[in-house]
Motif scaffolding. Sequence first.
Motif, mmCIF file in Angstrom:
data_model
loop_
_atom_site.group_PDB
_atom_site.id
_atom_site.type_symbol
_atom_site.label_atom_id
_atom_site.label_comp_id
_atom_site.label_asym_id
_atom_site.label_seq_id
_atom_site.Cartn_x
_atom_site.Cartn_y
_atom_site.Cartn_z
ATOM 1 N N HIS A 1 52.760 40.741 45.254
ATOM 2 C CA HIS A 1 51.886 39.620 45.245
ATOM 3 C C HIS A 1 50.477 39.836 44.844
ATOM 4 O O HIS A 1 49.290 38.982 45.037
ATOM 5 C CB HIS A 1 51.703 38.628 46.591
ATOM 6 N N GLU A 2 50.260 40.929 44.400
ATOM 7 C CA GLU A 2 48.929 41.351 43.911
ATOM 8 C C GLU A 2 48.342 41.101 42.586
ATOM 9 O O GLU A 2 49.218 41.008 41.811
ATOM 10 C CB GLU A 2 48.666 42.963 44.155
ATOM 11 N N MET A 3 47.147 40.617 42.310
ATOM 12 C CA MET A 3 46.459 40.212 41.074
ATOM 13 C C MET A 3 46.591 41.497 40.098
ATOM 14 O O MET A 3 46.345 42.493 40.463
ATOM 15 C CB MET A 3 45.059 39.964 41.335
ATOM 16 N N ALA A 4 47.053 41.354 38.870
ATOM 17 C CA ALA A 4 47.012 42.392 37.828
ATOM 18 C C ALA A 4 45.749 43.029 37.826
ATOM 19 O O ALA A 4 44.599 42.463 37.969
ATOM 20 C CB ALA A 4 47.338 41.684 36.453
ATOM 21 N N LEU A 5 45.838 44.204 37.463
ATOM 22 C CA LEU A 5 44.613 45.007 37.284
ATOM 23 C C LEU A 5 43.604 44.356 36.418
ATOM 24 O O LEU A 5 42.151 44.399 36.718
ATOM 25 C CB LEU A 5 45.001 46.481 37.047
ATOM 26 N N TYR A 6 44.011 43.875 35.114
ATOM 27 C CA TYR A 6 43.051 43.506 34.155
ATOM 28 C C TYR A 6 42.309 42.422 34.758
ATOM 29 O O TYR A 6 41.122 41.975 34.505
ATOM 30 C CB TYR A 6 43.758 43.367 32.806
ATOM 31 N N MET A 7 43.127 41.749 35.471
ATOM 32 C CA MET A 7 42.342 40.437 36.090
ATOM 33 C C MET A 7 41.521 40.949 37.413
ATOM 34 O O MET A 7 40.454 40.056 37.421
ATOM 35 C CB MET A 7 43.502 39.275 36.791
ATOM 36 N N GLN A 8 41.624 41.631 37.900
ATOM 37 C CA GLN A 8 40.751 42.238 39.046
ATOM 38 C C GLN A 8 39.607 42.610 38.061
ATOM 39 O O GLN A 8 38.308 42.533 38.898
ATOM 40 C CB GLN A 8 41.453 43.327 39.800
ATOM 41 N N LYS A 9 39.728 43.240 37.211
ATOM 42 C CA LYS A 9 38.306 43.549 36.425
ATOM 43 C C LYS A 9 37.778 42.620 36.045
ATOM 44 O O LYS A 9 36.400 42.558 36.181
ATOM 45 C CB LYS A 9 38.802 44.805 35.100
ATOM 46 N N LEU A 10 38.379 41.536 35.414
ATOM 47 C CA LEU A 10 37.374 40.173 35.019
ATOM 48 C C LEU A 10 36.769 39.616 36.334
ATOM 49 O O LEU A 10 35.702 39.145 35.778
ATOM 50 C CB LEU A 10 38.363 39.580 34.274
ATOM 51 N N LYS B 1 35.810 40.976 38.976
ATOM 52 C CA LYS B 1 34.649 41.997 39.476
ATOM 53 C C LYS B 1 33.479 41.734 38.524
ATOM 54 O O LYS B 1 32.251 41.683 38.820
ATOM 55 C CB LYS B 1 35.283 43.147 39.519
ATOM 56 N N GLN B 2 33.832 41.636 37.333
ATOM 57 C CA GLN B 2 32.733 41.658 36.262
ATOM 58 C C GLN B 2 31.961 39.936 36.302
ATOM 59 O O GLN B 2 30.966 39.889 36.035
ATOM 60 C CB GLN B 2 33.269 41.605 34.645
ATOM 61 N N ALA B 3 32.643 39.240 36.767
ATOM 62 C CA ALA B 3 32.102 37.772 37.385
ATOM 63 C C ALA B 3 31.333 37.748 38.744
ATOM 64 O O ALA B 3 31.083 36.729 38.995
ATOM 65 C CB ALA B 3 33.236 36.874 37.211
ATOM 66 N N GLY B 4 31.425 38.878 39.326
ATOM 67 C CA GLY B 4 30.629 38.958 40.651
ATOM 68 C C GLY B 4 31.525 38.448 41.802
ATOM 69 O O GLY B 4 30.948 38.264 42.902
ATOM 70 N N HIS B 5 32.752 38.410 41.705
ATOM 71 C CA HIS B 5 33.693 38.153 42.586
ATOM 72 C C HIS B 5 34.138 39.454 43.498
ATOM 73 O O HIS B 5 34.456 40.395 42.934
ATOM 74 C CB HIS B 5 34.996 37.268 42.376
#
Length: 640
Positions: A561-570, A572-576
């Motif tokens: 149930h973990e978020m895909a790594l590329y989405m995690q990167k996005l 984080k880039q958005a400050g979340h």
Amino acid sequence: MSTATASVNPADLKGESFEFQAEVPRLLHLMVHSLYSNKEIFLRELISNASDACDKLRFEGLKNEALFEGDGDLHVTIRFDADKKTLTFSDNGIGMTRDEVIANLGTIARSGTREFFASLSGDQAKDAQLIGQFGVGFYSAFIVADEVTVETRKAGTPIEEGVLWRSKGEGRYALETISKKTHGTEITLQLKEEESEFLDAWRLRSVIKRYSDHVTLPIWLVSPADNEDENAEEKAADKKEQINSGTALWRRSKKDLKDQDYIDFYQSLSHDFQAPLAWTHNHVEGRQEYTNLFYIPAVAPFDLWDREHVQGVKLYVQRVFIMDDSSQLLPRYLRFVRGLIDSSDLPLNVSREILQSNKLLESIRSGSVKKILALLQDVADKESEKYKTIWSHFGNVIKEGVGEDAANREAIAKLLRFATTRSDAGKQEVSLDEYVARLKDKQNQIYFVTADSETVARNSPHLEIFRKHDIEVILLHDRVDEWMMQFLREYAGKSFVSIAKGDLDLGDLLSEADKQAEEVIKTEAQGLVERLQNALVEQVDKVRATTRLIDSPACVVLHEHEMALYMQKLMKQAGHDVPGSKPVLEINPQHPLLQRIASAPAEDFSDWAQLLLDQALLAEGAALPDTAAFVKRMNRLLLH
């Protein structure tokens, strides 16, 4: 009062002179030069604005009859004067205050002007289509006019608070306070020399009949002969001609309407120059009585991705316009739909607050959603090429419905289209029904992989074992997909499985020989797995040997149930802040690189292990914490 006055520069007015916002002169120039072939559209736009103003007064008058000021016979009047080369539009609708004039006539599309210009391509034909989507409204008058004068007064305000607005569309406009006896708005166009065709009664009659015949209030055309004596008001009124039928198109029987009738009405309703791709027209009777008419545009509305600005569907009650906030009428994932709903059951004094909890409206909304989804499915079933166009424009918005509309999730799922490992690159044309029909024997799951582009998805190392066994995998690469799949758990009795998350178990899809070979590989690689686990103990949850890889040395696997790594990167880039656990590193022990690592000197093993992990992370679209260290490590190992 007459506005057929001689041309006056804004600087000559007694009132104040203003500048348009910076982008307006550019848009006006573009309109004049790009929309020349569609110049007659200005008639439709100005009549629609006048009709809307009358609708608004009719609605406000339900609560305050005094606003009519004794003149409740709402109408639009068009006068032309061939000698003065003027064309005048007048209505007795709601009118505008001085502040409203500045806000509405001094600024074009306040919510997105800069974004609009960012979309311009330099291609006049394409830019003209953009303008159609954007909604130029009042400003279309400058296509045929050298100068535009507006006289207006808000219903219910003193006679002395009228406003005169004038501009040549060259970057400035002027305002003056005037006395205006009647409420409403009068717009006078000083036509260009070459636009004399719009000073002909037959030409005006034909264009107005085509675009505005459905307008429910009278549209009067007054010929020059009626104006010979300026004081003969009664004479002019006796000879004026009503151009439109005054019958709401949506109230007419479908058998009496032709396709062109629907297209003309759509263009008038939506201010779109193109014909719609599809429409549905329904009259519902029973516990409730209402009519709906919905259109699917040929191109995406300009504000498609602005979820907070949703004005595509109008609500009428007994043909009285109530509101155009379609978020009350349709869910946001259908915000691209244009059209109207006309109810006979809702109370005429309905307010926005009442609408939010009105049970009748909830029923109308539910029925309307089903009609639109049925329309889309009908196009998908019968006109696949047309549906490809719909999907290319609105597919990502429709996907939002999977998470937002649980009641219709199954119907929405049937509309979804995806790229798969069997479809050609760049084409998203596989439905879930088609995928399920192609399932291999004993396949009980729908496999998918998510990535930040179709190219990355197609090259994912997770696909290798699926290609080996000819198992089709859905390729998801839009940002909404990762979110959507949290809600799309099964289809046609088959569960969805991400091939990049959790343990991979192909079960009966593998032969007994494959399963035995897998156990042998895992047993033989146990020593290497333990060494890698010790070297990467701070970065991975575990290391394990796998047979899912054929050509790649390693891959990372997330928890189910973990978020895909590329989405995690996005994110984080958005400050979340993105909570996440350590991934699993799966290795292909038979790959030459793993054999090289297994025999590497002890002092290099840690670097090799880190390089292996970094490569696997990059393949998933993840961001490395220290790219400089990655480059140095790789160079050092290459030189050994």
